[in-house]
Design an enzyme around this catalytic site. Structure first.
Site, PDB file in Angstrom:
ATOM      1  N   THR A   1      16.054   4.973   8.222  1.00  0.00           N
ATOM      2  CA  THR A   1      16.413   4.401   6.912  1.00  0.00           C
ATOM      3  C   THR A   1      16.561   2.878   6.944  1.00  0.00           C
ATOM      4  O   THR A   1      16.655   2.250   5.908  1.00  0.00           O
ATOM      5  CB  THR A   1      17.759   4.983   6.399  1.00  0.00           C
TER       6      THR A   1
ATOM      7  N   GLU B   1     -17.825   4.974 -15.810  1.00  0.00           N
ATOM      8  CA  GLU B   1     -16.688   5.349 -14.944  1.00  0.00           C
ATOM      9  C   GLU B   1     -15.348   4.842 -15.468  1.00  0.00           C
ATOM     10  O   GLU B   1     -14.315   5.458 -15.222  1.00  0.00           O
ATOM     11  CB  GLU B   1     -16.928   4.856 -13.508  1.00  0.00           C
TER      12      GLU B   1
ATOM     13  N   HIS C   1     -20.651   0.824 -17.938  1.00  0.00           N
ATOM     14  CA  HIS C   1     -19.890   1.460 -16.853  1.00  0.00           C
ATOM     15  C   HIS C   1     -19.156   2.688 -17.395  1.00  0.00           C
ATOM     16  O   HIS C   1     -17.998   2.576 -17.802  1.00  0.00           O
ATOM     17  CB  HIS C   1     -18.861   0.482 -16.286  1.00  0.00           C
TER      18      HIS C   1
ATOM     19  N   CYS D   1     -25.200  -0.047 -14.129  1.00  0.00           N
ATOM     20  CA  CYS D   1     -25.278  -1.501 -14.264  1.00  0.00           C
ATOM     21  C   CYS D   1     -26.354  -2.076 -13.330  1.00  0.00           C
ATOM     22  O   CYS D   1     -27.537  -1.909 -13.613  1.00  0.00           O
ATOM     23  CB  CYS D   1     -23.907  -2.122 -14.074  1.00  0.00           C
ATOM     24  N   LEU D   2     -25.980  -2.672 -12.202  1.00  0.00           N
ATOM     25  CA  LEU D   2     -27.009  -3.166 -11.286  1.00  0.00           C
ATOM     26  C   LEU D   2     -27.910  -1.996 -10.849  1.00  0.00           C
ATOM     27  O   LEU D   2     -29.110  -2.175 -10.641  1.00  0.00           O
ATOM     28  CB  LEU D   2     -26.374  -3.831 -10.054  1.00  0.00           C
TER      29      LEU D   2
ATOM     30  N   SER E   1       0.803  -1.239   0.000  1.00  0.00           N
ATOM     31  CA  SER E   1       0.000   0.000   0.000  1.00  0.00           C
ATOM     32  C   SER E   1       0.831   1.282   0.000  1.00  0.00           C
ATOM     33  O   SER E   1       0.421   2.292   0.558  1.00  0.00           O
ATOM     34  CB  SER E   1      -0.957   0.056   1.205  1.00  0.00           C
ATOM     35  N   LEU E   2       2.014   1.246  -0.614  1.00  0.00           N
ATOM     36  CA  LEU E   2       2.812   2.477  -0.680  1.00  0.00           C
ATOM     37  C   LEU E   2       2.429   3.305  -1.911  1.00  0.00           C
ATOM     38  O   LEU E   2       2.859   4.452  -2.053  1.00  0.00           O
ATOM     39  CB  LEU E   2       4.308   2.148  -0.730  1.00  0.00           C
ATOM     40  N   GLY E   3       1.650   2.710  -2.785  1.00  0.00           N
ATOM     41  CA  GLY E   3       1.218   3.469  -3.968  1.00  0.00           C
ATOM     42  C   GLY E   3       2.126   3.289  -5.161  1.00  0.00           C
ATOM     43  O   GLY E   3       2.429   4.263  -5.866  1.00  0.00           O
TER      44      GLY E   3
END
Ligand code: GLN
Length: 537
Positions: free
Chosen positions: A191, A512, A510, A384-385, A16-18
């Site tokens: 570090t 999006e 969709h 959609c749904l 999850s650091l991107g």
């Protein structure tokens, strides 16, 4: 012929650091310097694709033009780069093994023992290079999912090591993304986790060329020097990635830090042309200085995990910037909306969006929300749904077809206003078998959809098995819900509207997935405009 160069992005210390955002930001900068770039994600899990995954596991499943069900990071790649990705841009361990096993069954290994090295690693290398070779990209950025040290990432790391050796210096580089944590008690940035993570990478034979360090505080020269010295990386290649206000700031922060310049120099490519970020900056300026605010309820059953609706929330950011409007999303759990409390839960909203989904959990809540939006004349978008539920709500409450339903939820319903597509009836396997990817839609002249798209023929991406049952079309249309978009070949209803309502739209596709920073989706823009008008009444 130009020779494709490869940039690998690995992650260390924690997940999850991107990595996806860093990869997309770098790609954007290189693209704006005139290079042709694409990004690929290699996922170390054994599913063939994320299509069968519960959104709670990895968030939304993103769908490409060619109908691949992919990791949500591909959505970021498209939103940043404004170019379409494809099946080849997302490869999983499952798919790698599937190809190798199929080859073995065809007898293509000529009696050899099939092993992780060289057969699995060869297949990984093949998938990486295929993308560059078939499209002639100048640069392919490949993000390796997971964290260095994970058992399941090992074959990928080995494939990267081999490719670096085979392609030679300046043709394949590794960017390692790590965390430099701040210890409040000691008042210091640390570090050591980065040093350990790089050591782990080195044990696999890879020395990173660039370190991108996620941090909450500025890295001073001393810290950078320490990292450079102990991680065997040039000091100018230690790039700080400080927490940003929005993910769309990251390309600018990376430009300031010189990530693109360091990468080009390591790849022996020219950095003479500066990245032209004027359009990006114009978007950011609008995004950060909205003139208006609207609040839209997003009704879904996975709202605890916002990533499950990533493309929708990002599409609101793009459309909001275009309308100089801040879109506040109110995340509302569909399971909690009853007929009784709908008003209390939804009052004051300027718009209501009912999200896509599968299965019957929470659908009655979605129907209650739609009834409220329809009756109270609140701008409504069902995706959609969400569109299917709008048809059911209309059938139940306007046509009085008691218990009308989708056969997905009730196979025996007396009024199956939504039913399984003919083409789906023989389908038994779950993976990759929905109606997926881009399909055409023809818009009816007098409709909000036509006004919004300003063209008759459009193409949008899909992911569904059920459809509007055309046996009910004339009855539903006579009562005031109109099919304003249809697939020209099959007549499948793609869009429904209620002309008597100020802005009520359901779409089987969709929208999006196609919204990008440079091209906000017209439907989202139209919806935000409608909510803005509603907020002013
Ligand atoms: N479950 C519905 C179908 O399969 C809707 C799918 C979706 O919302 N993506 O048709």
């Amino acid at each position: 012929m130009n020779k494709t160069k490869y940039v690998f992005v690995t992650g260390g210390v924690t997940s999850s650091l991107g990595k996806g955002i860093i990869a997309a930001s770098l790609a954007k900068l290189l693209q704006r310097r005139g290079y042709s770039v694409t990004i690929q994600k290699l996922d170390p899990y054994i599913n063939i694709d994320p299509g069968t995954l519960n959104p709670y596991e990895h968030g939304e499943c993103f769908v490409t033009e060619d109908g691949a069900e992919t990791d949500l990071d591909l959505g970021h790649y498209e939103r940043y780069l404004n170019i379409a990705t494809s099946q080849a841009n997302n490869v999983t361990t499952g798919r790698i093994y599937q190809s190798v096993i199929e080859k073995e069954r065809r007898g293509e290994f000529l009696g050899k023992t099939v092993q992780v090295i060289p057969h699995i690693t060869d297949e990984i290398k093949h998938r990486i290079q295929l993308l560059g070779n078939t499209n002639n990209y100048d640069i392919v950025i490949t993000e390796i999912g997971g964290t260095v040290g994970d058992i399941e990432s090992l074959p990928y790391i080995e494939a990267v090591r081999q490719l670096q050796w085979e392609l030679g210096d300046h043709n394949a580089i590794v960017i390692h993304l790590t965390l430099v944590p701040y210890l409040a008690a000691a008042g210091e940035l640390k570090t050591k986790p980065t040093q350990h993570s790089v050591k782990m990478l080195m044990q696999s034979g890879i020395t990173p060329n660039v370190l991108v360090c996620r941090t909450e505080h500025e890295l001073n020269e001393g810290i950078k020097r320490k990292l450079a010295l102990f991680c065997n990386v040039k000091q100018e290649a230690i790039i700080q990635s400080i927490d940003a206000e929005t993910i769309y700031d990251v390309p600018l922060l990376m430009a300031e830090e010189g990530l693109d310049k360091v990468v080009l120099s390591q790849l022996n490519l020219s950095s003479a042309t500066k990245p032209d970020l004027s359009q990006w900056n114009a978007f950011l300026k609008k995004h950060k200085n909205p003139k208006h605010t609207v609040e839209i309820g997003l009704i879904g059953k996975y709202v605890e995990l916002h990533d499950a609706y990533k493309s929708i929330s990002e599409a609101f950011i793009h459309a909001g910037a275009a309308c100089e409007t801040k879109v506040l999303i109110k995340w509302i759990h569909s399971e909690g909306i009853s007929e009784k409390n709908a008003k209390e839960q939804l009052k004051g909203l300027h718009g209501i969006l009912v999200a896509p989904g599968f299965g019957d959990r929470g659908i009655e809540g979605k129907i209650n929300a739609i009834k409220y939006a329809r009756e109270q004349k609140i701008p409504f978008l069902g995706i959609c749904l969400g569109m299917q539920m709008a048809v059911i709500e209309f059938a139940r409450n306007v046509l009085h077809l008691k218990d009308a339903n989708s056969t997905e939820m009730n196979a025996k319903t007396k009024f199956p206003v939504i039913s399984l597509m003919e083409s789906q009836k023989k389908v038994t396997k779950k993976g990759g078998t929905m109606r997926l990817g881009a399909w055409n839609c023809e818009l009816q002249a007098a409709s909000i959809a036509k006004d919004i798209y300003t063209q008759k023929n459009i193409s949008e991406r899909h992911r569904h098995r059920y459809e509007f049952n055309n046996e009910f079309l004339s009855e539903i249309q006579s009562a005031g819900m109109i099919a304003t978009g249809k697939n020209p070949e099959t007549g499948l209803v793609e869009i429904i509207e209620i002309p008597k309502h100020p802005w009520f739209m359901g779409v089987q596709f969709h929208p999006e997935y196609k919204s990008t920073v440079l091209n906000p989706h017209p439907l989202f823009e139209g919806f935000v405009k409608a909510t803005l008008e509603h907020s002013l009444t």
